[in-house]
Design an enzyme around this catalytic site. Structure first.
Site, PDB file in Angstrom:
ATOM      1  N   HIS A 447       1.112  -1.211  -0.260  1.00 36.35           N
ATOM      2  CA  HIS A 447       0.035   0.105   0.253  1.00 36.35           C
ATOM      3  C   HIS A 447       0.740   1.300   0.273  1.00 36.35           C
ATOM      4  O   HIS A 447       1.450   1.467   0.947  1.00 36.35           O
ATOM      5  CB  HIS A 447      -0.595  -0.127   1.364  1.00 36.35           C
ATOM      6  CG  HIS A 447      -1.747  -1.081   1.221  1.00 36.35           C
ATOM      7  ND1 HIS A 447      -2.135  -1.762   2.815  1.00 36.35           N
ATOM      8  CD2 HIS A 447      -2.376  -1.753   0.332  1.00 36.35           C
ATOM      9  CE1 HIS A 447      -2.611  -2.820   2.036  1.00 36.35           C
ATOM     10  NE2 HIS A 447      -3.301  -2.555   0.538  1.00 36.35           N
ATOM     11  N   GLU A 450       1.628   3.594   2.881  1.00 39.03           N
ATOM     12  CA  GLU A 450       1.904   2.949   3.906  1.00 39.03           C
ATOM     13  C   GLU A 450       3.527   2.808   4.058  1.00 39.03           C
ATOM     14  O   GLU A 450       4.292   2.154   3.846  1.00 39.03           O
ATOM     15  CB  GLU A 450       1.611   2.188   4.457  1.00 39.03           C
ATOM     16  CG  GLU A 450      -0.002   2.164   4.756  1.00 39.03           C
ATOM     17  CD  GLU A 450      -0.946   0.238   5.377  1.00 39.03           C
ATOM     18  OE1 GLU A 450      -0.104  -0.638   4.408  1.00 39.03           O
ATOM     19  OE2 GLU A 450      -1.647   0.561   4.836  1.00 39.03           O
ATOM     20  N   HIS A 588       3.303  -3.362   7.085  1.00 34.65           N
ATOM     21  CA  HIS A 588       2.544  -2.826   6.418  1.00 34.65           C
ATOM     22  C   HIS A 588       2.386  -1.104   7.195  1.00 34.65           C
ATOM     23  O   HIS A 588       2.963  -1.147   8.691  1.00 34.65           O
ATOM     24  CB  HIS A 588       1.254  -3.265   6.501  1.00 34.65           C
ATOM     25  CG  HIS A 588       0.980  -3.950   5.501  1.00 34.65           C
ATOM     26  ND1 HIS A 588      -0.426  -4.071   4.607  1.00 34.65           N
ATOM     27  CD2 HIS A 588       1.140  -4.985   4.354  1.00 34.65           C
ATOM     28  CE1 HIS A 588      -0.198  -5.133   3.630  1.00 34.65           C
ATOM     29  NE2 HIS A 588       0.835  -5.836   3.349  1.00 34.65           N
ATOM     30  N   GLU A 680       2.355  -4.896  10.426  1.00 39.58           N
ATOM     31  CA  GLU A 680       1.244  -3.761  10.742  1.00 39.58           C
ATOM     32  C   GLU A 680       2.200  -2.722  12.003  1.00 39.58           C
ATOM     33  O   GLU A 680       2.236  -2.860  13.075  1.00 39.58           O
ATOM     34  CB  GLU A 680       0.347  -3.788  11.713  1.00 39.58           C
ATOM     35  CG  GLU A 680      -0.584  -4.552  10.639  1.00 39.58           C
ATOM     36  CD  GLU A 680      -1.394  -3.539   9.424  1.00 39.58           C
ATOM     37  OE1 GLU A 680      -1.075  -2.488   9.055  1.00 39.58           O
ATOM     38  OE2 GLU A 680      -2.035  -4.091   8.439  1.00 39.58           O
TER      39      GLU A 680
END
Length: 844
Positions: A447, A450, A588, A680
């Site tokens: 993404h 990010e 991410h 994350e």
């Protein structure tokens, strides 16, 4: 392998004459005494076809001469070869068709090179690509807060009725330059003698990144706990239920102009601006149209932000998601507290906002605020800033020049806009696969907005290079024993979109998707469905002996020209198939948690725990990263958005968080030997450059120790007992774990396992299976468990006949025994059937 965007099953030009002859003899010289070990697609009685084989038809592979040049685009379908080619949608296909028309996974190549061509970063960027991506803009540097201006933000305009310039005085000096009289400086509350830096050079205080604690936020009123002042943080995301305790903004209880949100900076701070958003909610539409700002040192006396001689009124948002920036007047205000005071709001909504405050903490020469625990940076001398495509190329080039003996830069393909997807390889022998050395990869930027993962991998390149040259034994051992691949930007088009807006102005979604609007985390082939449909078929037919649990082939529809597959996704799949990765992590942002497969629920539930057969090892991998991450492991941290992952020890099964169809983690596990997790990294997807040193320190140990896990478990080489040649595509089965892996071209393999004793069975086409016990220890290095397989009589016969030789006496005797055994068995069966028929006839 990928060929023109397709996976083709056909004759390989690289096959030897002997192999061709052996295959021909196989069909012409049928031995009734031997059992065939290969299986194809098995059809049920109702016409539905499913995949049940563990052996596949030979496919075309990519040889060193066929590997694409790094300056060319990735192999894709014809419709996607143009950089401007539009994405096309998937065609709907029935389950039976998907199962019947699957393409087998890649076989290993006939060479152990496993490399892509070296990329020369001295070459300039293609002029057409440069014009297409940057529109000839000369600005190469990051658009950080230091360069923000009101004209760079769409939503922030200066309407005359809100911002009024100071009137000209009656007596005006006769100077040509200034047409507007300099405005009187607003009163500076506290420390008026301190030097004032130019407005815009101050970073965010940290509402979004959580550096500002909940106790530092107050409000005049709030509707309920879920809409309290602690929820008034930029980009905070709400829960999906109306009335959730994790709602998406601060919302005042009353609708009047006396409501305010207050931020305590805890020490004198030069405030320079405010960024506002509306409420994050699927149920409501609330945002602020205009607002005022006040400052104080004691919360008793408040000084408003001024516009000349009048109190300034700032323009807010036009929607709920687009961040709106307002910079204060030329001379900033110094204070400890700041209040945001809404004046008007969306007519059908209420007073709700999310905010970030820009400000510089003033020096503290007398250590008055020494009691405050400020976050420490790092001692590592790395390039801590955001790097756009051009700056990323420069940094990677500098690392290669500093450490030419252990680095190698290559490209795996191009994005839709033509930007290359660069990979940094780090190894003591870069550019080639070494026997027994595992392959590891980090992927960031799937993404594009990010951005933290991208910068962490760029920092990791620099750090490994520096520490290797200094003789850091941990880094030296890692480089010598591992082949490391770092892909900092899987979605370079999306990143450039977010980068142009800047770290705080990109919002929550700008740059997330590819230029074609594809979310690449949902764009890989959904092999979970293929596997579960096959399991259901075999369960109904009570036959699980030949069920595929690894190397599941890609459905043919996915490789067709009509498939809605991004060029970037195709490039990564081709990369996975060309290099035998063992372990990987996908970086991410936007949360603080590590997720592990499966990412998709079996019955399409929104969330449900869906473990893999290797669940215990995946949990170990996730725990290794989470427990060594300084923020995740902090028991006092607050949740980022709407999930409290601390109750799960900051790890969770991906499908138990939210179901994701077509994730890279699931695809990697089911189609290759590689184990993959998602990390994350931070609550803030695109943290400000000033926070990068802290984020590096938070993640440095986690990044290193996770890489070291590639050496946990078993490794070895599977060889032919007679020739000592490595055996490719041998299947390694661990008892009680229903997921197999395969050996690569030289016969080496790596099986990730937790400590314990395992029964391991190895089988290969044309060889007798071999089983042995292997014990995995607690040390950082793997247990070596080699195998030597003997050829089956059938295989030996095929090879002898292919060479035109005569059968040896022992093989002739063995074949005669097998024929007699089969003859006796068939005779016995015939006699039994005749006897039964005779008894039945007498009985009637």
């Amino acid at each position: 392998m990928w060929s023109g965007g397709r996976l083709n099953c056909q004759y390989s030009p690289g096959m030897s004459e002997g192999t061709v002859m052996a295959q021909a003899l196989y069909f012409t010289f049928v031995l009734s005494c031997l059992i065939c070990g290969s299986h194809g697609l098995v059809s049920s009685g109702n016409g539905t076809t499913t995949v049940r084989s563990v052996d596949y038809i030979k496919t075309t592979t990519v040889t060193p001469t066929e590997k694409r040049d790094s300056t060319t685009k990735p192999n894709t379908t014809q419709s996607n070869k143009s950089a401007n080619a539009p994405a096309v949608k998937l065609t709907s296909t029935t389950t039976s068709k998907v199962l019947a028309t699957t393409t087998r996974p890649p076989r290993t190549t006939t060479t152990a090179n496993y490399s892509f061509n070296t990329e020369d970063l001295n070459e300039g960027i293609d002029k057409k690509v440069e014009k297409r991506v940057w529109n000839k803009e000369p600005e190469d540097e990051p658009l950080e807060l230091a360069k923000w201006s009101t004209r760079s933000v769409k939503a922030v305009k200066k309407p005359k009725k809100i911002w009024k310039k100071a009137k000209k005085p009656k007596v005006l000096p006769k100077k040509r330059k200034p047409k507007v009289v300099k405005k009187s400086k607003p009163k500076i509350i506290g420390h008026p003698s301190l030097p004032v830096k130019p407005v815009g050079q101050c970073p965010p205080l940290g509402l979004e990144s959580l550096r500002v604690k909940d106790t530092q936020l107050r409000a005049s009123s709030y509707k309920r706990r879920g809409l309290g002042p602690h929820r008034g943080r930029l980009n905070i995301q709400s829960g999906i239920e109306d009335g959730d305790i994790y709602d998406g903004a601060w919302c005042a209880q009353y609708e009047d102009k006396k409501q305010w949100l207050e931020v305590d900076a805890r020490r004198p701070t030069r405030f320079t601006g405010v960024i506002l958003q509306g409420r994050s909610s699927i149920w409501s539409w609330d945002f602020i149209l205009t607002y005022k700002v006040q400052f104080s040192n004691d919360t008793l006396v408040w000084q408003p932000a001024m516009n000349g001689t009048k109190e300034a009124v700032f323009e807010g948002n036009q929607d709920t998601e687009t961040p709106a920036l307002a910079l204060f007047n030329e001379s900033a205000t110094v204070a400890r507290y700041i209040r945001i005071n809404p004046q008007s709001w969306y007519e059908n909504g209420t007073i709700c906002l999310r905010a970030e405050v820009l400000g510089c903490t003033l020096p503290d020469p007398n250590n008055i605020y020494a009691w405050q625990q400020t976050e420490q940076g790092t001692q590592d001398k790395l390039d801590f800033r955001h790097h756009n495509y051009k700056e990323m190329r420069k940094l990677m080039k500098s690392v290669t020049e500093a450490c030419p003996d252990i680095t190698h830069i290559y490209s795996i393909g191009k994005s839709h806009m033509g930007l290359k997807m660069y990979v940094m390889e780090i190894s003591d022998h870069p550019g080639k696969h070494e026997l027994g050395e595992p392959e590891f990869r980090y992927v960031a930027g799937m993404h594009g907005n990010e951005a933290l993962g991208r910068e962490l991998l760029l920092n990791l390149m620099q750090y490994i290079c520096q520490e290797y040259k200094l003789g850091n034994q941990r880094i030296v051992r890692l480089v010598k024993e591992t082949r490391i691949h770092l892909l900092p930007s899987m979605n370079p088009d999306g990143y450039e979109m977010a980068f142009k807006k800047g770290s705080e102005l990109a919002g929550w979604a700008l740059g997330r998707y590819s230029y074609q609007g594809i979310d690449m985390n949902h764009n890989f082939a959904d092999l979970n469905k293929v596997m579960w449909d096959a399991v259901e078929f075999d369960f109904q037919n009570n036959d699980k002996s030949k069920l595929i649990n690894h190397y599941i082939p890609i459905p043919e529809y996915y490789t067709s020209e009509d498939a809605f597959v991004a060029l970037e996704t195709r490039a990564v799949i081709n990369w996975m198939q060309n290099i035998p990765f063992v372990l990987s992590a996908n970086l991410h942002g936007g949360e603080l948690v590590v997720t592990y497969p499966f990412d998709r629920t079996e019955d399409w539930a929104p969330r449900d725990d869906t473990p893999t057969p290797d669940n215990s090892f995946f949990r170990w991998l996730a725990t290794v990263y989470a427990s060594t991450n300084q923020v995740m492991s902090n028991p006092d941290r607050r949740p980022c958005h709407n999930e409290n992952f601390q109750r799960y020890n900051n790890i969770i099964n991906g499908a138990n968080w939210h179901t994701v169809q077509g994730s890279m983690n699931d695809f990697s596990y089911l189609h290759t030997n590689c184990f993959d997790v998602t990390v994350e990294l931070s609550c803030d997807k695109f943290p400000h450059a000033s926070e990068l040193p802290i984020e590096w320190e938070n993640n440095k140990e986690s990044l290193l120790i996770y890489m070291e896990q590639v050496h946990r478990g078993l490794k070895g080489v599977i060889r032919d007992k007679d020739t000592e040649a490595g055996i490719a595509d041998a299947i390694i089965k661990v008892d009680d774990i229903d997921h197999h892996i395969r050996s690569v071209v030289d016969g080496d393999y790596w099986r990730l396992l937790n400590p314990g004793e395992y029964e391991v069975t190895v089988s290969a086409e044309g060889y007798n299976p071999s089983t042995r016990m292997c014990r995995v220890m607690y040390e950082h290095y793997p247990t070596i468990c080699d195998f030597r397989l003997t050829k089956t009589p059938k295989q030996r016969l095929k090879e002898i006949l292919a060479k035109g030789g005569k059968l040896p006496k022992d093989l002739q005797l063995r074949l005669r025994q097998l024929r007699l055994r089969k003859l006796r068995a068939s005779t016995k069966a015939i006699n039994s059937r005749r006897a039964a028929a005779s008894r039945k006839a007498r009985g009637s």
